[in-house]
Motif scaffolding. Structure first.
Motif, PDB file in Angstrom:
ATOM      1  N   VAL A  47       0.838  -1.202   0.000  1.00 24.09           N
ATOM      2  CA  VAL A  47       0.000   0.000   0.000  1.00 24.09           C
ATOM      3  C   VAL A  47       0.872   1.252   0.000  1.00 24.09           C
ATOM      4  CG1 VAL A  47      -1.665   1.333   1.341  1.00 24.09           C
ATOM      5  CG2 VAL A  47      -1.951  -1.136   1.125  1.00 24.09           C
ATOM      6  N   ALA A  48       1.887   1.276   0.865  1.00 18.07           N
ATOM      7  CA  ALA A  48       2.760   2.454   0.951  1.00 18.07           C
ATOM      8  C   ALA A  48       3.511   2.675  -0.356  1.00 18.07           C
ATOM      9  CB  ALA A  48       3.744   2.285   2.105  1.00 18.07           C
ATOM     10  N   HIS A  49       3.910   1.600  -1.018  1.00 14.58           N
ATOM     11  CA  HIS A  49       4.604   1.738  -2.303  1.00 14.58           C
ATOM     12  C   HIS A  49       3.673   2.311  -3.366  1.00 14.58           C
ATOM     13  CE1 HIS A  49       6.485   0.388  -6.115  1.00 14.58           C
ATOM     14  NE2 HIS A  49       7.602   0.677  -5.454  1.00 14.58           N
ATOM     15  N   ALA A  50       2.427   1.843  -3.372  1.00 12.94           N
ATOM     16  CA  ALA A  50       1.459   2.369  -4.335  1.00 12.94           C
ATOM     17  C   ALA A  50       1.158   3.843  -4.071  1.00 12.94           C
ATOM     18  CB  ALA A  50       0.170   1.547  -4.280  1.00 12.94           C
ATOM     19  N   GLU A  51       1.175   4.238  -2.807  1.00 12.28           N
ATOM     20  CA  GLU A  51       0.890   5.629  -2.464  1.00 12.28           C
ATOM     21  C   GLU A  51       2.005   6.578  -2.905  1.00 12.28           C
ATOM     22  OE1 GLU A  51       0.075   5.318   1.693  1.00 12.28           O
ATOM     23  OE2 GLU A  51      -2.087   5.030   1.388  1.00 12.28           O
ATOM     24  N   ILE A  52       3.215   6.056  -3.116  1.00  8.49           N
ATOM     25  CA  ILE A  52       4.278   6.898  -3.679  1.00  8.49           C
ATOM     26  C   ILE A  52       3.902   7.327  -5.087  1.00  8.49           C
ATOM     27  CG2 ILE A  52       6.683   6.939  -4.436  1.00  8.49           C
ATOM     28  CD1 ILE A  52       7.355   5.039  -2.187  1.00  8.49           C
ATOM     29  N   GLN A  63       8.487  12.668  -1.274  1.00  5.13           N
ATOM     30  CA  GLN A  63       9.530  12.320  -0.306  1.00  5.13           C
ATOM     31  C   GLN A  63       8.921  11.865   1.025  1.00  5.13           C
ATOM     32  OE1 GLN A  63      11.913  15.852  -0.134  1.00  5.13           O
ATOM     33  NE2 GLN A  63      12.971  15.434  -2.064  1.00  5.13           N
ATOM     34  N   ALA A  64       7.840  12.535   1.439  1.00  4.64           N
ATOM     35  CA  ALA A  64       7.176  12.131   2.681  1.00  4.64           C
ATOM     36  C   ALA A  64       6.627  10.715   2.557  1.00  4.64           C
ATOM     37  CB  ALA A  64       6.060  13.110   3.031  1.00  4.64           C
ATOM     38  N   GLU A 100       7.515   7.143   4.498  1.00  6.98           N
ATOM     39  CA  GLU A 100       6.516   6.251   5.087  1.00  6.98           C
ATOM     40  C   GLU A 100       6.664   4.834   4.549  1.00  6.98           C
ATOM     41  OE1 GLU A 100       3.440   4.540   7.139  1.00  6.98           O
ATOM     42  OE2 GLU A 100       4.537   6.398   7.514  1.00  6.98           O
ATOM     43  N   PHE A 101       7.006   4.717   3.267  1.00  9.60           N
ATOM     44  CA  PHE A 101       7.246   3.398   2.671  1.00  9.60           C
ATOM     45  C   PHE A 101       8.399   2.693   3.387  1.00  9.60           C
ATOM     46  CE2 PHE A 101       9.975   1.131  -0.431  1.00  9.60           C
ATOM     47  CZ  PHE A 101       9.164   0.027  -0.655  1.00  9.60           C
TER      48      PHE A 101
END
Length: 460
Positions: free
Chosen positions: A79-84, A136-137, A141-142
């Motif tokens: 999920v965190a990778h997709a949010e990048i 970057q934020a 998180e990722f």
């Protein structure tokens, strides 16, 4: 444009360079025995193999592949990778295409119909780098979620090991408890014979029967605890409770006490995944403050549109109209933007304090594990000497029994005392194993050190 530059000069958009939050300094641990060793040589990534138990290795492999808590943490990384990519999309143009038809009938007028096709491209130009701050934020998180997974992995391995040790300890305790029940039944038979001959009062027989009741109850409780621990292990390795059972075994025979290097360096805490995750979230908070501050600056957009319209569907693609419209949005008065800056700054302060809290908790965990490990090792020396001496006494009492000097009751009493001392050694063995696991966990469990600041500079 000059007005935009003037506004930008009046707005505070400065963000301090990232710096790891300061924490109380700690150069070494209270256990300073031995020569200081390097962090790289202290803990192996598969540290649990130092217990020299192939069955434990198999259980941990099953847990890593089947535990659902670990799978949830892995899904959060996705999920965190997709949010990048989602955050990065804010700097890319967007395009829309639409088609329609209009049919209309007005009284005393002929029926009319019109077809249209239109497209629009919009691009908010990230001239100040606001979107980049958001990317970057989210990247921070990722990395934090990756560290969360590592922390969960370490927690899982530790829980599997300590639960397995408890199960084997229960097995040994069950055997010893059953032996105590059997011996006390033999003592009861002796008391019963003495009472029948009037040599001891009946109350002593009743008291011995009550002792057997207590020992039997404790035996039942040990068997219950063994099953409960086995159910917990089932969940840890990812199978339904009751569908898997650890074969009965002996803790001291299966699991060896591993050596723990002395002179542990305090720098090992840089390996702890929870500290790494906390620091990445401080970095994330810094970047979000920068994004919020840059939102105070004007935004420039380019909008391109084109389309065609025709009263006949066959003529729809014969003529087109195009247009380009640049625009600038100057936030003269938007209280929510300024308020959001204050919010992100406050959240950054929270992240810094949480990082310090995590570091201080790590100091305590390591020190406590070292204190417990040292104390239990010293106690082991005393316990082994106690068992050795009680065994000598038991052998002498047994020899005296054959000579008719002592009674069978004294033999049973001596054996009961020896058995309790052996159980104390068993409990001490399990305590040292658990202390070792907790120490490895507290020191980061063999994960490599992560320099968050270096990663930040590498991306800039």
């Amino acid at each position: 444009m000059s007005a935009a530059l003037l506004l930008g000069a009046c707005v505070d958009v400065h963000v301090a360079d990232y710096k790891r939050p300061d924490t109380p300094a700690k150069t070494s641990w209270s256990d300073k025995t031995g020569t200081l060793v390097s962090p790289a040589a202290t803990i192996e990534p598969d540290w649990w193999k130092t217990f020299q138990d192939p069955y434990l290795n198999t259980l941990i492999d099953k847990a890593i592949g089947g535990n659902f808590d670990i799978k949830v943490l892995a899904a959060r990384i996705d999920v965190a990778h997709a949010e990048i990519a989602e955050a990065n999309a804010g700097a890319l143009p967007s395009a829309d295409l639409g088609a329609g038809a209009n049919f209309q009938k007005v009284t005393s007028q002929p029926f009319s119909k019109q077809y249209n096709l239109a497209g629009q491209v919009n691009w908010d130009i990230d001239i100040w780098g606001k979107v980049e701050k958001g990317v970057q934020a989210q990247t921070a998180e990722f990395h934090a979620t990756e560290a969360d997974w590592r922390a969960g992995y370490l927690e899982l391995v530790s829980n599997v090991a300590t639960t397995y040790f408890q199960i084997l300890q229960f097995d040994d305790q069950i055997v010893a408890q059953q032996k105590m029940v059997d011996e006390n039944k033999q003592i009861l038979a002796i008391y019963d014979g003495l009472s029948r001959n009037g040599l001891i009062p009946q109350t002593q027989v009743i008291r011995q029967q009550a002792e057997i009741n207590r020992l039997t109850k404790d035996l039942m409780d040990l068997r219950r605890s063994r099953k409960v621990a086995n159910n917990a292990l089932c969940t840890l390795i990812g199978v339904p409770a009751g569908e898997f059972e650890v074969p009965a075994g002996h803790l001291q025979q299966r699991v060896q006490l591993p050596p723990v290097p002395a002179g542990l360096p305090a720098q090992l805490l840089s390996r702890r995944p929870d500290i790494v995750a906390a620091e990445f979230r401080v970095l994330e908070a810094y970047k979000l403050v920068g994004e919020a501050k840059l939102a105070q600056l004007p935004t420039i957009s380019l909008t391109g549109h084109g389309g065609t319209a025709s009263f006949a569907l066959s003529d729809l693609l014969k003529s087109f109209t195009f247009g380009l419209m640049p625009s600038i949005d100057i936030p003269l008065l938007d209280p929510s933007v300024r308020a959001h800056v204050k919010t992100t700054e406050a959240q950054s302060g929270v992240a810094e304090q949480q990082y310090r809290q995590t570091v201080m908790g790590a100091f305590e965990e390591v020190e406590t594990a070292l204190v417990n490990l040292d104390a239990h090792r010293q106690q082991r020396v005393e316990l082994l000497q106690e068992v050795q001496r009680l065994r000598l006494v038991a052998d002498q009492i047994e020899a005296q029994l054959h000579e008719g000097v002592v009674s069978q009751l004294e033999v049973f009493e001596t054996e009961r005392t020896l058995l309790q001392a052996q159980l104390d050694v068993l409990a001490n063995h399990q305590e040292i194993l658990a202390d070792t696991v907790l120490l490895y966990k507290a020191l980061g469990g063999g994960w490599p050190a992560v320099d968050v600041e270096a990663q930040t500079q590498a991306k800039q």
